[in-house]
Design an enzyme around this catalytic site. Sequence first.
Site, PDB file in Angstrom:
ATOM      1  CG  HIS A  50      -2.315   0.367   0.965  1.00 31.30           C
ATOM      2  ND1 HIS A  50      -3.193  -0.473   0.329  1.00 31.30           N
ATOM      3  CD2 HIS A  50      -3.018   1.511   1.222  1.00 31.30           C
ATOM      4  CE1 HIS A  50      -4.379   0.123   0.215  1.00 31.30           C
ATOM      5  NE2 HIS A  50      -4.292   1.322   0.746  1.00 31.30           N
ATOM      6  CG  ASP A  93      -6.973   7.763  -2.959  1.00 30.01           C
ATOM      7  OD1 ASP A  93      -7.435   6.610  -2.861  1.00 30.01           O
ATOM      8  OD2 ASP A  93      -7.606   8.710  -3.469  1.00 30.01           O
ATOM      9  CG  ASN A 131      -2.163   2.185  -2.510  1.00 30.45           C
ATOM     10  OD1 ASN A 131      -0.965   2.164  -2.741  1.00 30.45           O
ATOM     11  ND2 ASN A 131      -2.696   3.005  -1.614  1.00 30.45           N
ATOM     12  N   GLY A 132      -5.474   0.515  -5.192  1.00 32.95           N
ATOM     13  CA  GLY A 132      -6.244  -0.537  -5.848  1.00 32.95           C
ATOM     14  C   GLY A 132      -6.255  -0.405  -7.357  1.00 32.95           C
ATOM     15  NE  ARG A 133      -8.747   4.557  -8.198  1.00 27.58           N
ATOM     16  CZ  ARG A 133      -9.413   5.586  -7.683  1.00 27.58           C
ATOM     17  NH1 ARG A 133     -10.309   6.202  -8.411  1.00 27.58           N
ATOM     18  NH2 ARG A 133      -9.176   6.006  -6.467  1.00 27.58           N
ATOM     19  CB  ALA A 191      -3.117  -3.191  -7.280  1.00 25.86           C
TER      20      ALA A 191
END
Length: 262
Positions: free
Chosen positions: A174, A178, A180-182, A184
């Site tokens: 992480h 902000d 991180n998901g996108r 990844a």
Amino acid sequence: MLNTSLTKLDALKAKLDQYRPLDLQVVNNLHENLVLQWTYHSNAIEGNTLTLKETKVALEGITVGGKTLREHFEAINHRDAILFVDELVSKQQPLDERTIKSLHQLVLKNVDADSAGRYRDINVLISGATHKPPQAIQVPEQMQAFIHWYNTEANALHPVERAARVHGEFVKIHPFVDGNGRTARLLMNLELMKAGFPATVIEVEQRLDYYQALDNAHCSGNYTDFIALVAQCVEKSFAPYWWALGIEAKVAKHLEELGYGS
């Protein structure tokens, strides 16, 4: 079971490879649909409220009433990040920290300029997750270790497993405040596409299973469930190609002959 799934994906890729290079019109049509689906679902997973149709409109440069400027930027940014991934694939760009930061910068452009492309300097928690990311001071060292792992051990993995592990290990650290998901999911598809697999979309409807499989992997070190989830998504991502080529029945028969059923 997982090995069977990966072998099946290899068979599907081999079938698609028989039709390459694809007609340019087919490629463009599939790509346009992919950009929309990938952008909508990846942003929706993170709480963006634009619907699929609203995302399409936003990508065409039209403002959707009642939606925030941030949500519009998230759609446009994600589209631009996908186009950057396409460039990286064409160059067979190996993963490095500079590439990761460049992708992240695109994801947060006009949304959070201070954090875009910069590792976090605060400690964070992942909402709803048991796993706690490393302290901010550990992020640079852990990202270096992540890239070292990628350049050594990851090479021996099946491309789909490698893509899933890249996603999982990155988001475990992480490294950013902000996005991180996108980032990844962009990195995951970068790996898949470099290996000749179609880009895959983890759908917002899968969010609970997706989060649970990730958290389990981070807490136990066992990535089996998460790799299986990614493998299912990759298999589904071949379907638009079979449709566009008009060979759905032929592929189903081919799989049956190989012992995979329809």
